[in-house]
Design a protein around this motif. Structure first.
Motif, short mmCIF file in Angstrom:
data_model
loop_
_atom_site.label_atom_id
_atom_site.label_comp_id
_atom_site.label_asym_id
_atom_site.label_seq_id
_atom_site.Cartn_x
_atom_site.Cartn_y
_atom_site.Cartn_z
N ARG A 1 -4.16 6.50 2.29
CA ARG A 1 -3.44 5.29 1.92
C ARG A 1 -4.26 4.51 0.91
O ARG A 1 -5.48 4.38 1.05
N TYR B 1 0.86 -1.17 0.00
CA TYR B 1 0.00 0.00 0.00
C TYR B 1 0.90 1.23 0.00
O TYR B 1 2.08 1.13 0.33
N ARG B 2 0.35 2.36 -0.37
CA ARG B 2 1.17 3.58 -0.35
C ARG B 2 0.33 4.77 0.08
O ARG B 2 -0.89 4.78 -0.09
N GLN B 3 1.04 5.73 0.61
CA GLN B 3 0.39 6.96 1.04
C GLN B 3 1.26 8.14 0.63
O GLN B 3 2.39 8.29 1.11
#
Length: 119
Positions: free
Chosen positions: A44, A36-38
């Motif tokens: 996110r 996952y990325r934010q």
């Protein structure tokens, strides 16, 4: 259970990076593992998830550029990122759906690794 992520860094647009995330501790088995990325100021989001059955799901924005893979014997998940774009800049987190015992499954998160795509 701990997840240790690594592999982030600074890369130029069009470049590649490979992220790794290893799970350790009291693990009976692992169902799903994913990334996952934010990005700054954003929520996110899911990038890629490798389901226990072998199926991989990708966000539309990374399809054809990112590849997720697992090494089950090492409880490790990888994310190969190619053709990186500035909009891929974010803190990347791994998550594992860990079966602690046959009747209990919990989600664990890694600490995050920063990926910066910039010239």
């Amino acid at each position: 259970v701990q997840l240790q992520a690594s592999g982030g860094g600074l890369v130029q647009p069009g470049g590649s990076l490979r992220l790794s995330c290893a799970a350790s501790g009291s693990i009976f088995s692992i169902d799903d593992m994913g990334w996952y990325r934010q990005a700054p100021g954003k929520q996110r989001e899911s990038v890629a998830v490798a389901i226990g059955s072998g199926i991989a799901n990708y966000a539309d924005s990374v399809k054809g550029r990112f590849t997720i893979s697992r090494e089950n014997a090492k409880n490790t998940v990888y994310l190969q990122m190619n053709s990186l774009k500035p909009e891929d800049t974010a803190v990347y987190y791994c998550k594992a759906n860990v079966r602690i015992r046959t009747t209990l499954t919990l989600d664990y998160w890694g600490q995050g690794t920063l990926v910066t795509v910039s010239s």
